[in-house]
Design a protein around this motif. Structure first.
Motif, short mmCIF file in Angstrom:
data_model
loop_
_atom_site.label_atom_id
_atom_site.label_comp_id
_atom_site.label_asym_id
_atom_site.label_seq_id
_atom_site.Cartn_x
_atom_site.Cartn_y
_atom_site.Cartn_z
N PHE A 174 -2.58 41.86 15.92
CA PHE A 174 -4.10 42.05 15.21
C PHE A 174 -4.87 41.45 16.30
CE2 PHE A 174 -1.05 40.28 12.05
CZ PHE A 174 -1.59 40.93 10.85
N ALA A 175 -4.80 41.12 17.52
CA ALA A 175 -5.93 40.96 18.59
C ALA A 175 -6.36 42.38 18.99
CB ALA A 175 -5.27 40.35 19.69
N GLY A 176 -5.39 43.31 19.00
CA GLY A 176 -5.32 44.56 19.49
C GLY A 176 -6.40 45.28 18.43
N ILE A 177 -6.10 45.11 17.16
CA ILE A 177 -6.84 45.62 16.10
C ILE A 177 -8.35 45.08 16.09
CG2 ILE A 177 -7.23 45.89 13.64
CD1 ILE A 177 -4.19 45.77 13.32
N VAL A 178 -8.55 44.12 16.24
CA VAL A 178 -10.00 43.48 16.43
C VAL A 178 -10.35 44.14 17.76
CG1 VAL A 178 -11.23 41.41 16.82
CG2 VAL A 178 -9.44 41.16 15.26
N LEU A 179 -10.11 44.23 18.98
CA LEU A 179 -10.53 44.92 20.06
C LEU A 179 -10.91 46.27 19.86
CD1 LEU A 179 -8.65 43.38 23.07
CD2 LEU A 179 -11.07 42.69 22.47
N MET A 180 -10.04 47.04 19.01
CA MET A 180 -10.10 48.29 18.95
C MET A 180 -11.62 48.69 17.99
SD MET A 180 -7.29 51.10 17.53
CE MET A 180 -6.17 50.36 18.93
N ILE A 181 -11.66 47.85 16.99
CA ILE A 181 -12.79 47.69 16.24
C ILE A 181 -14.14 47.26 16.69
CG2 ILE A 181 -13.81 47.18 13.78
CD1 ILE A 181 -10.80 46.78 12.79
N ARG A 182 -14.14 46.05 17.55
CA ARG A 182 -15.35 45.56 17.75
C ARG A 182 -15.63 45.61 19.32
NH1 ARG A 182 -15.67 39.41 15.88
NH2 ARG A 182 -17.80 39.79 16.71
#
Length: 223
Positions: free
Chosen positions: A49-57
């Motif tokens: 989930f941290a990877g998804i957040v970083l990928m978006i933001r």
């Protein structure tokens, strides 16, 4: 966000999951090593989930962390030693399960898991505070000294978080022998910090003054 970045992140995530699973379950000789399943869950689910957040933001920060390659000769040895240490930790934890050398009680595993998750949250906060955070020792273009938040308490809160993460990790796996191995991380990270501060003091404007204001490197009043 790009398809290339997504595929790169997903590939490294899956390979990391498979490698750690192999290092744990193969020496254990069983998939009934429930502490290993717990560890994989608390490690990889937040990471996903941290990877998804970083990928978006913050896709650029994610890209830098995925592509990181050490340029400092001293740091390359740190990476090699750390890798060997982690392999030994996981393999010994699996063997500990297989042979029943000394299995920590369930309450110790649960306490260690709570500490691991707190350290994970601390790591996420460090990433939020410092947009120049890198896996390698380097000074980036337009980088500035971060001195607020956790950086106002210790100079290297990322290493404080990883210290908690790594020391709790073998306890989540119920392996006291793996814990003794992970203690090697302390001199390894001390070597890394020494070299990193030399680079930062030499190349990052204002870092020498920051060192004077924030005295402790990793642990307040201790180190």
């Amino acid at each position: 966000m790009t398809v290339k970045l997504f595929l790169q992140a997903l590939t490294k995530f899956v390979l990391g999951l498979l490698l750690i699973g192999l290092l744990l379950f193969l020496p254990a000789g069983t998939f009934g090593f429930w502490q290993a399943w717990l560890f994989i869950g608390v490690l990889f689910v937040p990471m996903f989930f941290a990877g998804i957040v970083l990928m978006i933001r913050q896709p650029e920060l994610l890209r830098k962390r995925l592509d990181a390659k050490e340029q400092q000769h001293e740091q390359k040895w740190v990476v090699v030693l750390s890798g060997l240490m982690f392999i030994a930790v996981f393999v010994v934890a699996g063997l500990n399960c297989s042979f029943g050398w000394y299995i920590l009680p369930d309450w110790a595993v649960y306490v260690a898991t709570a500490i691991f998750l707190v350290a994970y949250a601390m790591y996420a906060e460090v990433m939020r505070e410092n947009v120049w955070l890198s896996r390698t020792v380097e000074v980036q273009e337009n980088q500035q000294v971060v001195s607020t938040g956790l950086y106002g308490i210790v100079r290297h809160p990322m290493y404080a978080a990883t210290l908690l993460l790594f020391l709790s990790m073998p306890l989540v796996l119920a392996s006291l022998w793996s814990f003794f191995i992970i203690l090697l991380y302390i001199p390894i990270i001390a070597l890394r910090i020494r070299n990193e501060e030399q680079v930062l003091e030499r190349e990052l404007k204002g870092y020498a003054e920051y060192k004077q204001r924030v005295r402790y490197k990793v642990i307040p009043f201790v180190w």
